[in-house]
Design an enzyme around this catalytic site. Sequence first.
Site, PDB file in Angstrom:
ATOM      1  N   LYS A  38      -3.444  -3.253  16.272  1.00  0.00           N
ATOM      2  CA  LYS A  38      -4.055  -2.072  15.632  1.00  0.00           C
ATOM      3  C   LYS A  38      -4.973  -1.351  16.626  1.00  0.00           C
ATOM      4  CE  LYS A  38      -2.118  -2.457  11.636  1.00  0.00           C
ATOM      5  NZ  LYS A  38      -1.188  -1.457  11.117  1.00  0.00           N
ATOM      6  N   PHE A  80       2.790   3.362   7.702  1.00  0.00           N
ATOM      7  CA  PHE A  80       2.386   2.037   7.207  1.00  0.00           C
ATOM      8  C   PHE A  80       3.163   0.908   7.881  1.00  0.00           C
ATOM      9  CE2 PHE A  80       1.595   4.689   3.383  1.00  0.00           C
ATOM     10  CZ  PHE A  80       0.298   4.328   3.102  1.00  0.00           C
ATOM     11  N   ILE A  90       0.848  -1.201   0.000  1.00  0.00           N
ATOM     12  CA  ILE A  90       0.000   0.000   0.000  1.00  0.00           C
ATOM     13  C   ILE A  90       0.881   1.248   0.000  1.00  0.00           C
ATOM     14  CG2 ILE A  90      -1.907   1.199   1.157  1.00  0.00           C
ATOM     15  CD1 ILE A  90      -2.568  -1.523   2.528  1.00  0.00           C
ATOM     16  N   SER A 146      -7.232  -0.705  10.458  1.00  0.00           N
ATOM     17  CA  SER A 146      -7.820  -1.828   9.713  1.00  0.00           C
ATOM     18  C   SER A 146      -9.251  -2.069  10.160  1.00  0.00           C
ATOM     19  CB  SER A 146      -6.973  -3.068  10.010  1.00  0.00           C
ATOM     20  OG  SER A 146      -7.629  -4.235   9.605  1.00  0.00           O
ATOM     21  N   ASN A 195     -10.543  -4.350   2.468  1.00  0.00           N
ATOM     22  CA  ASN A 195      -9.644  -5.329   1.830  1.00  0.00           C
ATOM     23  C   ASN A 195      -9.047  -4.761   0.543  1.00  0.00           C
ATOM     24  OD1 ASN A 195     -11.302  -6.937   3.732  1.00  0.00           O
ATOM     25  ND2 ASN A 195     -10.195  -8.656   2.855  1.00  0.00           N
ATOM     26  N   ARG A 245     -11.440 -21.189   7.796  1.00  0.00           N
ATOM     27  CA  ARG A 245     -10.159 -20.752   8.374  1.00  0.00           C
ATOM     28  C   ARG A 245     -10.448 -20.136   9.747  1.00  0.00           C
ATOM     29  NH1 ARG A 245      -6.703 -16.318   5.005  1.00  0.00           N
ATOM     30  NH2 ARG A 245      -8.414 -15.007   5.717  1.00  0.00           N
ATOM     31  N   TYR A 273      -2.335  -9.568  15.688  1.00  0.00           N
ATOM     32  CA  TYR A 273      -2.191  -8.501  14.685  1.00  0.00           C
ATOM     33  C   TYR A 273      -3.298  -7.461  14.867  1.00  0.00           C
ATOM     34  CZ  TYR A 273      -2.962  -5.937  10.408  1.00  0.00           C
ATOM     35  OH  TYR A 273      -3.203  -4.910   9.521  1.00  0.00           O
TER      36      TYR A 273
HETATM   37  P1  NAD Z   1       3.537  -4.527   3.486  1.00  0.00           P
HETATM   38  O1  NAD Z   1       4.130  -5.615   4.313  1.00  0.00           O
HETATM   39  O2  NAD Z   1       3.597  -4.658   2.007  1.00  0.00           O
HETATM   40  O3  NAD Z   1       4.160  -3.110   3.896  1.00  0.00           O
HETATM   41  C1  NAD Z   1       4.637  -2.854   5.195  1.00  0.00           C
HETATM   42  C2  NAD Z   1       6.018  -2.226   5.046  1.00  0.00           C
HETATM   43  O4  NAD Z   1       6.524  -1.909   6.347  1.00  0.00           O
HETATM   44  C3  NAD Z   1       7.027  -3.157   4.385  1.00  0.00           C
HETATM   45  O5  NAD Z   1       7.708  -2.467   3.361  1.00  0.00           O
HETATM   46  C4  NAD Z   1       7.971  -3.543   5.525  1.00  0.00           C
HETATM   47  O6  NAD Z   1       9.285  -3.773   5.046  1.00  0.00           O
HETATM   48  C5  NAD Z   1       7.874  -2.319   6.419  1.00  0.00           C
HETATM   49  N1  NAD Z   1       8.163  -2.553   7.849  1.00  0.00           N
HETATM   50  C6  NAD Z   1       7.615  -3.493   8.655  1.00  0.00           C
HETATM   51  N2  NAD Z   1       8.128  -3.376   9.893  1.00  0.00           N
HETATM   52  C7  NAD Z   1       8.981  -2.312   9.874  1.00  0.00           C
HETATM   53  C8  NAD Z   1       9.807  -1.693  10.853  1.00  0.00           C
HETATM   54  N3  NAD Z   1       9.875  -2.151  12.100  1.00  0.00           N
HETATM   55  N4  NAD Z   1      10.542  -0.623  10.499  1.00  0.00           N
HETATM   56  C9  NAD Z   1      10.490  -0.153   9.222  1.00  0.00           C
HETATM   57  N5  NAD Z   1       9.749  -0.701   8.251  1.00  0.00           N
HETATM   58  C10 NAD Z   1       9.001  -1.788   8.579  1.00  0.00           C
HETATM   59  O7  NAD Z   1       2.013  -4.354   3.968  1.00  0.00           O
HETATM   60  P2  NAD Z   1       0.831  -3.496   3.344  1.00  0.00           P
HETATM   61  O8  NAD Z   1      -0.209  -4.443   2.885  1.00  0.00           O
HETATM   62  O9  NAD Z   1       1.367  -2.478   2.419  1.00  0.00           O
HETATM   63  O10 NAD Z   1       0.285  -2.811   4.673  1.00  0.00           O
HETATM   64  C11 NAD Z   1       0.649  -1.502   5.042  1.00  0.00           C
HETATM   65  C12 NAD Z   1      -0.057  -1.148   6.331  1.00  0.00           C
HETATM   66  O11 NAD Z   1      -1.478  -1.246   6.158  1.00  0.00           O
HETATM   67  C13 NAD Z   1       0.257  -2.049   7.519  1.00  0.00           C
HETATM   68  O12 NAD Z   1       0.293  -1.273   8.686  1.00  0.00           O
HETATM   69  C14 NAD Z   1      -0.918  -2.995   7.571  1.00  0.00           C
HETATM   70  O13 NAD Z   1      -1.128  -3.503   8.850  1.00  0.00           O
HETATM   71  C15 NAD Z   1      -2.036  -2.077   7.156  1.00  0.00           C
HETATM   72  N6  NAD Z   1      -3.209  -2.750   6.583  1.00  0.00           N
HETATM   73  C16 NAD Z   1      -3.036  -3.584   5.509  1.00  0.00           C
HETATM   74  C17 NAD Z   1      -4.139  -4.225   4.956  1.00  0.00           C
HETATM   75  C18 NAD Z   1      -3.995  -5.172   3.792  1.00  0.00           C
HETATM   76  O14 NAD Z   1      -4.916  -5.934   3.529  1.00  0.00           O
HETATM   77  N7  NAD Z   1      -2.871  -5.165   3.054  1.00  0.00           N
HETATM   78  C19 NAD Z   1      -5.416  -3.995   5.491  1.00  0.00           C
HETATM   79  C20 NAD Z   1      -5.546  -3.142   6.584  1.00  0.00           C
HETATM   80  C21 NAD Z   1      -4.425  -2.526   7.119  1.00  0.00           C
HETATM   81  C1  WQD Z   2     -10.531 -12.837   2.241  1.00  0.00           C
HETATM   82  C2  WQD Z   2     -11.525 -13.977   2.131  1.00  0.00           C
HETATM   83  C3  WQD Z   2     -10.920 -15.946   3.384  1.00  0.00           C
HETATM   84  C4  WQD Z   2      -7.373 -16.959   1.064  1.00  0.00           C
HETATM   85  C5  WQD Z   2      -7.148  -9.906   6.218  1.00  0.00           C
HETATM   86  C6  WQD Z   2      -6.932  -9.437   7.628  1.00  0.00           C
HETATM   87  C7  WQD Z   2      -7.453  -8.052   7.799  1.00  0.00           C
HETATM   88  C8  WQD Z   2      -6.888  -7.118   6.732  1.00  0.00           C
HETATM   89  C9  WQD Z   2      -7.060  -7.673   5.359  1.00  0.00           C
HETATM   90  C10 WQD Z   2      -4.948  -6.068   7.612  1.00  0.00           C
HETATM   91  C11 WQD Z   2     -11.762 -14.671   3.472  1.00  0.00           C
HETATM   92  C12 WQD Z   2     -10.936 -16.223   1.902  1.00  0.00           C
HETATM   93  C13 WQD Z   2      -8.510 -16.338   1.546  1.00  0.00           C
HETATM   94  C14 WQD Z   2      -7.490 -18.225   0.443  1.00  0.00           C
HETATM   95  C15 WQD Z   2      -9.874 -18.138   0.792  1.00  0.00           C
HETATM   96  N1  WQD Z   2      -5.491  -6.940   6.897  1.00  0.00           N
HETATM   97  N2  WQD Z   2      -9.731 -16.910   1.410  1.00  0.00           N
HETATM   98  N3  WQD Z   2      -8.748 -18.754   0.338  1.00  0.00           N
HETATM   99  O1  WQD Z   2      -9.092 -12.311   6.093  1.00  0.00           O
HETATM  100  O2  WQD Z   2     -10.682 -10.611   5.076  1.00  0.00           O
HETATM  101  O3  WQD Z   2      -8.537  -9.882   5.971  1.00  0.00           O
HETATM  102  O4  WQD Z   2      -6.537  -8.997   5.305  1.00  0.00           O
HETATM  103  O5  WQD Z   2      -5.424  -5.339   8.410  1.00  0.00           O
HETATM  104  O6  WQD Z   2      -7.101  -7.650   9.082  1.00  0.00           O
HETATM  105  O7  WQD Z   2      -7.591 -10.318   8.510  1.00  0.00           O
HETATM  106  O8  WQD Z   2      -8.542 -11.160   3.893  1.00  0.00           O
HETATM  107  O9  WQD Z   2      -7.622 -11.894   1.739  1.00  0.00           O
HETATM  108  O10 WQD Z   2      -7.073 -13.236   3.809  1.00  0.00           O
HETATM  109  O11 WQD Z   2      -9.379 -13.302   2.911  1.00  0.00           O
HETATM  110  O12 WQD Z   2     -10.966 -18.668   0.683  1.00  0.00           O
HETATM  111  O13 WQD Z   2      -6.506 -18.848   0.021  1.00  0.00           O
HETATM  112  O14 WQD Z   2     -10.982 -14.980   1.265  1.00  0.00           O
HETATM  113  O15 WQD Z   2     -11.461 -17.016   4.103  1.00  0.00           O
HETATM  114  O16 WQD Z   2     -13.106 -15.027   3.522  1.00  0.00           O
HETATM  115  P1  WQD Z   2      -9.292 -11.087   5.324  1.00  0.00           P
HETATM  116  P2  WQD Z   2      -8.048 -12.409   3.055  1.00  0.00           P
END
Ligand code: NAD
Ligand code: WQD
Length: 341
Positions: free
Chosen positions: A153, A80, A12, A124, A179, A295, A149
């Site tokens: 948050k 992030f 992101i 999140s 998501n 899951r 996790y």
């Molecule tokens: P990502 O793992 O691709 O990005 C996280 C980045 O943070 C990485 O580049 C990693 O190297 C860096 N990082 C981790 N720990 C660190 C530290 N201690 N010091 C410096 N850098 C560090 O993940 P993302 O999907 O891009 O997520 C970004 C943020 O959004 C995270 O906080 C995650 O929890 C949050 N978030 C993600 C999702 C999702 O579905 N991807 C959903 C909700 C919230």
């Molecule tokens: C989506 C749906 C699975 C993989 C997670 C974190 C949430 C947020 C986003 C950071 C679910 C199903 C998945 C697979 C499947 N992250 N699935 N087969 O669980 O909604 O959210 O990521 O904050 O906190 O919990 O996302 O992409 O893992 O799953 O059937 O191989 O797909 O059961 O229903 P989720 P996901």
Amino acid sequence: MKVLVTGGAGYIGSHTVLSLLENNYDVIVYDNLVNSSVESLDRVEKLAGKSVEFVEGDICDKAALSHVFKKFKIDAVIHFAALKAVGESAQIPLSYYQNNVHGSVCLLEVMQENDVHNFIFSSSATVYGEENEVPYVETMKLGTPSSPYGASKVMVERILADMTVSNGRFRGVSLRYFNPIGAHESGGIGEDPTGIPNNLLPYVAQVAVGKRDKLSIFGDDYPTKDGSCERDYLHVMDLAQGHVAALNWLNCNDEFRGVEAFNLGTGNGISVFSIVKAFEKATNKIIPFEVSPRRAGDLPAFWANANKANKELNWQASRSLEQMMEDTWRWQSNNPDGYLT
Ligand code: NAD
Ligand code: WQD
């Protein structure tokens, strides 16, 4: 305006850095590369035709962080950096609290020491926990997520609320992402998970490109329309633009002090089966799948009420499900091995 982006080399983060550059913000990325590579930022620079300052470092390293704040005159921080694998967080909870909670505290301390008060946090949908009813709305109480996790948050959101009492100049925004999926429409940057993907779309994309045999669909006996779980999937570029909207909102609201939470989602729940169908339709690929047991920790269905972001940030997720699928596939097929390709 100079923005420090922690974790900016990640999924992101890299898309947001691109949006920031396109909106004329200067960007300094601070990342320890634990889950990313600098190749993402090289590609962002090419796409934007602008450069990004990169500093390799850990958010728990206060001395290194202080150095960054002294060297660059930072106006705002987008935070992030975090570990994000829900399943792994149950195996190594202390690492998650150390990195996500202690790391955030270190960053907030260094910001305060350097008189920087504008802060945007990657929160999140998981903070709503199991007890709140859908659609989730920001007025609901923070819930009890099932994973360390998710708990990390919630803890950071509580810390931000306490900061507003102790520091009368603090201006915080918690963006609660639903998501995020997809990739920049160029196919040049995208999601590059290490090992077996935990999330649905990267897994589907790896099946399509031939790296995995078949998708396991985790449960078809949920109380939803087709029995599979429903989620609020939004395009990562819409999410990136949500950060620019939040920064603009802070800039336009000089008087604002405190912390505000905003949901960033589309407002629609889409099932796992519908995702598979939409991916097949958009890409003309067949996704072999099997139905597996549920899951642990999965909720049946959740989606956002995104009215607050719409009204106050003037933000809306505008990209269609079809575009999310096409962009995921463009990134995956152009880069079958992610940034190593
Ligand atoms: P990502 O793992 O691709 O990005 C996280 C980045 O943070 C990485 O580049 C990693 O190297 C860096 N990082 C981790 N720990 C660190 C530290 N201690 N010091 C410096 N850098 C560090 O993940 P993302 O999907 O891009 O997520 C970004 C943020 O959004 C995270 O906080 C995650 O929890 C949050 N978030 C993600 C999702 C999702 O579905 N991807 C959903 C909700 C919230
Ligand atoms: C989506 C749906 C699975 C993989 C997670 C974190 C949430 C947020 C986003 C950071 C679910 C199903 C998945 C697979 C499947 N992250 N699935 N087969 O669980 O909604 O959210 O990521 O904050 O906190 O919990 O996302 O992409 O893992 O799953 O059937 O191989 O797909 O059961 O229903 P989720 P996901």
